[in-house]
Motif scaffolding. Structure first.
Motif: not given
Length: 287
Positions: A169-194
């Motif tokens: 979904s175009d760079g959305q950071q997934p929601p927090e979850r218990s028991g794990v540490i989420l990796g970091t989303s870059q937050g950039h676009t998934t579409r050519d040239f945004g």
């Protein structure tokens, strides 16, 4: 040549470079600047005991326009259009997807490999979009597993638990979850040239295994583009205790995790993790 071009109207061209490999692109006559969109390759997923799928490839955008419609949150381009000279040779390297963890008998985790970086070299300047990161079994001081980071969405899949989500979904950071540490989303676009004129076609992220003894929570592929998608993980036995997951969709998609058989009194084993998808480069120019 200059005289021959006088009075001719420039046309818009878009050229994509795929699959993984090295390309040399000569700047065409009349072209003096280019917009460039880069996607790194996706990471491979772990086998059934490697627990998690990989992170997707990172994206980078260099263009003249400031348009960023259709992108998640406050996405901003990485730089302006790149100045070039007609006849100049541009070197392009499209990253190769990381290999998935191999299948094994017994409780043997095998992790995927990171995705390869994608780059464009113009003169003395190199523009790079990094590949997605694979889960390698790291934990913090409290024992929480550290999930891999990815370009537009890290792998935040369910693993041994019921939650299983694959972000596209175009760079959305997934929601927090218990028991794990989420990796970091870059937050950039998934579409050519945004830009909303293009479909979301980059950096889908894979899920992890489904819920215990059922496919009720089996992760789904992040919907979207097919080319460049990560491979699905494979089943170990066909009636796995934990189901395999699908690879992420789009260029630089991450590989899914394999299934595994984990029932008392029966042989243990794990399916192979899926390979990550290759990255891509898109060049847009007037000539």
């Amino acid at each position: 040549m200059r005289r021959a071009l006088i009075g001719k109207k420039k046309k818009l061209f878009i050229q994509r470079f795929y699959p993984a490999g090295t390309y040399n692109w000569p700047v065409p006559p009349g072209c003096t600047e280019i917009d460039v969109f880069l996607v790194g390759a996706g990471a491979g997923g772990g086998n059934g005991y490697g627990v998690y799928g990989g992170g997707s490839g990172y994206t980078k955008t260099y263009k003249k326009s400031n348009t960023s419609s259709g992108s998640y949150n406050s996405w901003v381009k990485d730089g302006d259009a790149i100045r070039v000279t007609p006849g100049q040779q541009i070197k392009i390297v499209v990253g190769k997807g990381g290999l998935g963890g191999v299948n094994t008998s017994g409780r043997n985790p095998r992790y995927g490999e990171d995705g390869g970086a994608t780059s464009v070299v113009v003169g003395n300047t190199t523009y790079i979009a990094e590949g997605g990161k694979a889960f390698k079994g790291e934990t913090d001081s409290t024992g929480k597993q550290i999930l891999p980071s990815g370009g537009v969405a890290c792998s935040a899949a369910g693993g041994w638990g019921p939650a299983a989500d694959a972000s596209y979904s175009d760079g959305q950071q997934p929601p927090e979850r218990s028991g794990v540490i989420l990796g970091t989303s870059q937050g950039h676009t998934t579409r050519d040239f945004g830009e909303i004129e293009f479909e979301p076609n980059a950096g889908g992220t894979s899920g992890g295994k489904g819920g215990y003894g059922t496919k009720k929570y089996e992760p789904l592929r992040s919907t979207g583009h097919t080319e460049g998608s990560g491979q699905d993980g494979s089943s170990y036995s066909g009636y796995d205790t934990y189901a395999e997951s699908e690879g992420g969709a789009g260029y630089g998609g991450a590989g899914g995790v394999g299934g595994c058989h984990e029932t008392s009194g029966r042989p243990h084993g794990s399916g192979k993790g899926g390979d990550g998808g290759d990255g891509t480069v898109v060049i847009r120019y007037w000539a």
